[in-house]
Design a protein around this motif. Sequence first.
Motif, PDB file in Angstrom:
ATOM      1  N   ASN A  84       0.830  -1.200   0.000  1.00 14.05           N
ATOM      2  CA  ASN A  84       0.000   0.000   0.000  1.00 14.05           C
ATOM      3  C   ASN A  84       0.865   1.252   0.000  1.00 14.05           C
ATOM      4  O   ASN A  84       1.900   1.300   0.643  1.00 14.05           O
ATOM      5  CB  ASN A  84      -0.908   0.031   1.234  1.00 14.05           C
ATOM      6  N   LYS A  85       0.392   2.269  -0.706  1.00 18.40           N
ATOM      7  CA  LYS A  85       1.112   3.535  -0.768  1.00 18.40           C
ATOM      8  C   LYS A  85       0.414   4.639   0.025  1.00 18.40           C
ATOM      9  O   LYS A  85       1.011   5.656   0.333  1.00 18.40           O
ATOM     10  CB  LYS A  85       1.281   3.963  -2.221  1.00 18.40           C
ATOM     11  N   THR A  86      -0.873   4.448   0.310  1.00 18.50           N
ATOM     12  CA  THR A  86      -1.629   5.437   1.089  1.00 18.50           C
ATOM     13  C   THR A  86      -2.350   4.728   2.234  1.00 18.50           C
ATOM     14  O   THR A  86      -2.237   3.524   2.397  1.00 18.50           O
ATOM     15  CB  THR A  86      -2.652   6.177   0.200  1.00 18.50           C
ATOM     16  N   ALA A  87      -3.108   5.495   2.970  1.00 19.19           N
ATOM     17  CA  ALA A  87      -3.809   4.981   4.147  1.00 19.19           C
ATOM     18  C   ALA A  87      -4.751   3.829   3.813  1.00 19.19           C
ATOM     19  O   ALA A  87      -5.415   3.837   2.779  1.00 19.19           O
ATOM     20  CB  ALA A  87      -4.596   6.108   4.809  1.00 19.19           C
ATOM     21  N   ILE A  88      -4.790   2.838   4.706  1.00 20.92           N
ATOM     22  CA  ILE A  88      -5.825   1.797   4.663  1.00 20.92           C
ATOM     23  C   ILE A  88      -6.664   1.855   5.933  1.00 20.92           C
ATOM     24  O   ILE A  88      -7.637   1.141   6.085  1.00 20.92           O
ATOM     25  CB  ILE A  88      -5.237   0.383   4.457  1.00 20.92           C
ATOM     26  N   ASP A  89      -6.242   2.702   6.862  1.00 21.81           N
ATOM     27  CA  ASP A  89      -6.971   2.956   8.106  1.00 21.81           C
ATOM     28  C   ASP A  89      -7.624   4.329   7.939  1.00 21.81           C
ATOM     29  O   ASP A  89      -6.984   5.274   7.477  1.00 21.81           O
ATOM     30  CB  ASP A  89      -6.019   2.961   9.297  1.00 21.81           C
ATOM     31  N   HIS A  90      -8.901   4.419   8.320  1.00 16.74           N
ATOM     32  CA  HIS A  90      -9.646   5.643   8.023  1.00 16.74           C
ATOM     33  C   HIS A  90     -10.556   6.027   9.190  1.00 16.74           C
ATOM     34  O   HIS A  90     -10.965   5.181   9.990  1.00 16.74           O
ATOM     35  CB  HIS A  90     -10.509   5.448   6.776  1.00 16.74           C
ATOM     36  N   ILE A  91     -10.871   7.321   9.228  1.00 13.52           N
ATOM     37  CA  ILE A  91     -11.827   7.866  10.188  1.00 13.52           C
ATOM     38  C   ILE A  91     -12.870   8.648   9.396  1.00 13.52           C
ATOM     39  O   ILE A  91     -12.526   9.428   8.504  1.00 13.52           O
ATOM     40  CB  ILE A  91     -11.153   8.800  11.210  1.00 13.52           C
ATOM     41  N   PHE A  92     -14.120   8.442   9.736  1.00 11.74           N
ATOM     42  CA  PHE A  92     -15.237   9.187   9.151  1.00 11.74           C
ATOM     43  C   PHE A  92     -15.990   9.865  10.292  1.00 11.74           C
ATOM     44  O   PHE A  92     -16.193   9.260  11.350  1.00 11.74           O
ATOM     45  CB  PHE A  92     -16.201   8.248   8.423  1.00 11.74           C
ATOM     46  N   VAL A  93     -16.417  11.095  10.069  1.00  8.62           N
ATOM     47  CA  VAL A  93     -17.156  11.857  11.075  1.00  8.62           C
ATOM     48  C   VAL A  93     -18.339  12.548  10.403  1.00  8.62           C
ATOM     49  O   VAL A  93     -18.372  12.668   9.175  1.00  8.62           O
ATOM     50  CB  VAL A  93     -16.254  12.907  11.775  1.00  8.62           C
ATOM     51  N   PRO A  94     -19.287  13.052  11.194  1.00 13.16           N
ATOM     52  CA  PRO A  94     -20.391  13.818  10.600  1.00 13.16           C
ATOM     53  C   PRO A  94     -19.854  15.010   9.808  1.00 13.16           C
ATOM     54  O   PRO A  94     -18.893  15.662  10.235  1.00 13.16           O
ATOM     55  CB  PRO A  94     -21.193  14.278  11.819  1.00 13.16           C
ATOM     56  N   GLU A  95     -20.454  15.281   8.665  1.00 16.99           N
ATOM     57  CA  GLU A  95     -19.944  16.366   7.815  1.00 16.99           C
ATOM     58  C   GLU A  95     -20.076  17.731   8.466  1.00 16.99           C
ATOM     59  O   GLU A  95     -19.371  18.673   8.099  1.00 16.99           O
ATOM     60  CB  GLU A  95     -20.583  16.354   6.434  1.00 16.99           C
ATOM     61  N   SER A  96     -20.947  17.860   9.467  1.00 19.94           N
ATOM     62  CA  SER A  96     -21.101  19.142  10.161  1.00 19.94           C
ATOM     63  C   SER A  96     -19.967  19.410  11.150  1.00 19.94           C
ATOM     64  O   SER A  96     -19.809  20.545  11.605  1.00 19.94           O
ATOM     65  CB  SER A  96     -22.446  19.185  10.892  1.00 19.94           C
ATOM     66  N   TRP A  97     -19.189  18.408  11.480  1.00 18.84           N
ATOM     67  CA  TRP A  97     -18.094  18.588  12.434  1.00 18.84           C
ATOM     68  C   TRP A  97     -16.936  19.308  11.765  1.00 18.84           C
ATOM     69  O   TRP A  97     -16.493  18.936  10.675  1.00 18.84           O
ATOM     70  CB  TRP A  97     -17.621  17.257  12.983  1.00 18.84           C
ATOM     71  N   GLU A  98     -16.430  20.307  12.445  1.00 16.31           N
ATOM     72  CA  GLU A  98     -15.262  21.029  11.953  1.00 16.31           C
ATOM     73  C   GLU A  98     -14.002  20.382  12.521  1.00 16.31           C
ATOM     74  O   GLU A  98     -13.845  20.254  13.737  1.00 16.31           O
ATOM     75  CB  GLU A  98     -15.332  22.495  12.378  1.00 16.31           C
ATOM     76  N   ILE A  99     -13.128  19.982  11.643  1.00 15.13           N
ATOM     77  CA  ILE A  99     -11.894  19.303  12.057  1.00 15.13           C
ATOM     78  C   ILE A  99     -10.803  20.346  12.238  1.00 15.13           C
ATOM     79  O   ILE A  99     -10.507  21.118  11.324  1.00 15.13           O
ATOM     80  CB  ILE A  99     -11.482  18.258  11.000  1.00 15.13           C
ATOM     81  N   SER A 100     -10.215  20.380  13.431  1.00 11.01           N
ATOM     82  CA  SER A 100      -9.135  21.335  13.669  1.00 11.01           C
ATOM     83  C   SER A 100      -7.765  20.725  13.372  1.00 11.01           C
ATOM     84  O   SER A 100      -6.823  21.442  13.049  1.00 11.01           O
ATOM     85  CB  SER A 100      -9.174  21.866  15.109  1.00 11.01           C
ATOM     86  N   GLU A 101      -7.669  19.406  13.471  1.00 10.03           N
ATOM     87  CA  GLU A 101      -6.402  18.738  13.199  1.00 10.03           C
ATOM     88  C   GLU A 101      -6.665  17.253  12.950  1.00 10.03           C
ATOM     89  O   GLU A 101      -7.509  16.653  13.599  1.00 10.03           O
ATOM     90  CB  GLU A 101      -5.464  18.896  14.402  1.00 10.03           C
ATOM     91  N   ALA A 102      -5.909  16.689  12.023  1.00  6.89           N
ATOM     92  CA  ALA A 102      -5.982  15.255  11.750  1.00  6.89           C
ATOM     93  C   ALA A 102      -4.643  14.829  11.176  1.00  6.89           C
ATOM     94  O   ALA A 102      -4.104  15.490  10.292  1.00  6.89           O
ATOM     95  CB  ALA A 102      -7.105  14.941  10.772  1.00  6.89           C
ATOM     96  N   ALA A 103      -4.102  13.727  11.694  1.00 13.18           N
ATOM     97  CA  ALA A 103      -2.787  13.274  11.232  1.00 13.18           C
ATOM     98  C   ALA A 103      -2.523  11.865  11.749  1.00 13.18           C
ATOM     99  O   ALA A 103      -3.322  11.296  12.493  1.00 13.18           O
ATOM    100  CB  ALA A 103      -1.702  14.228  11.723  1.00 13.18           C
ATOM    101  N   ILE A 104      -1.378  11.349  11.349  1.00 13.97           N
ATOM    102  CA  ILE A 104      -0.947  10.068  11.901  1.00 13.97           C
ATOM    103  C   ILE A 104      -0.169  10.335  13.192  1.00 13.97           C
ATOM    104  O   ILE A 104       0.328  11.435  13.419  1.00 13.97           O
ATOM    105  CB  ILE A 104      -0.088   9.267  10.900  1.00 13.97           C
ATOM    106  N   ILE A 105      -0.090   9.315  14.030  1.00 10.95           N
ATOM    107  CA  ILE A 105       0.689   9.411  15.262  1.00 10.95           C
ATOM    108  C   ILE A 105       2.121   9.033  14.913  1.00 10.95           C
ATOM    109  O   ILE A 105       2.380   7.911  14.472  1.00 10.95           O
ATOM    110  CB  ILE A 105       0.112   8.480  16.347  1.00 10.95           C
TER     111      ILE A 105
END
Length: 125
Positions: A84-105
């Motif tokens: 794999n070259k990109t993520a295979i692990d994913h997070i989905f949230v309600p579209e109304s939620w504003e994301i302030s930060e998202a990244a890998i650990i």
Amino acid sequence: YGEKEICVINTHLDYYIKSIQKRQLKKLLKIIKKNYQKYEIVLCGDFNLEIKHKIFKEFTKELENYKIKRVMVDTKTNSQKFKNKTAIDHIFVPESWEISEAAIITDSSLNGITDHTGIFVNIAE
């Protein structure tokens, strides 16, 4: 968050057989359809599918019907020994939620526990 309670669905899809993955995604959609009006749905886990995969694209498109969006973390999330070259692990949230930060650990806190990189998302208040 908001007026609804939150329902977190964590999954781990089959790695080898795409027809099984497709059935698993269909089952997830059934669960979401049944619950999205009552709960804010957070869906996460090891989907064993990259974002460019046809099955995953169709699934992500279907989630739009339930006002759910994918958190845009595309960095490879599994061991270097896999192709794999990109993520295979994913997070989905309600579209109304504003994301302030998202990244890998990026620290070593998951070493020895998993061959995947953790993903996190912070939601703005």
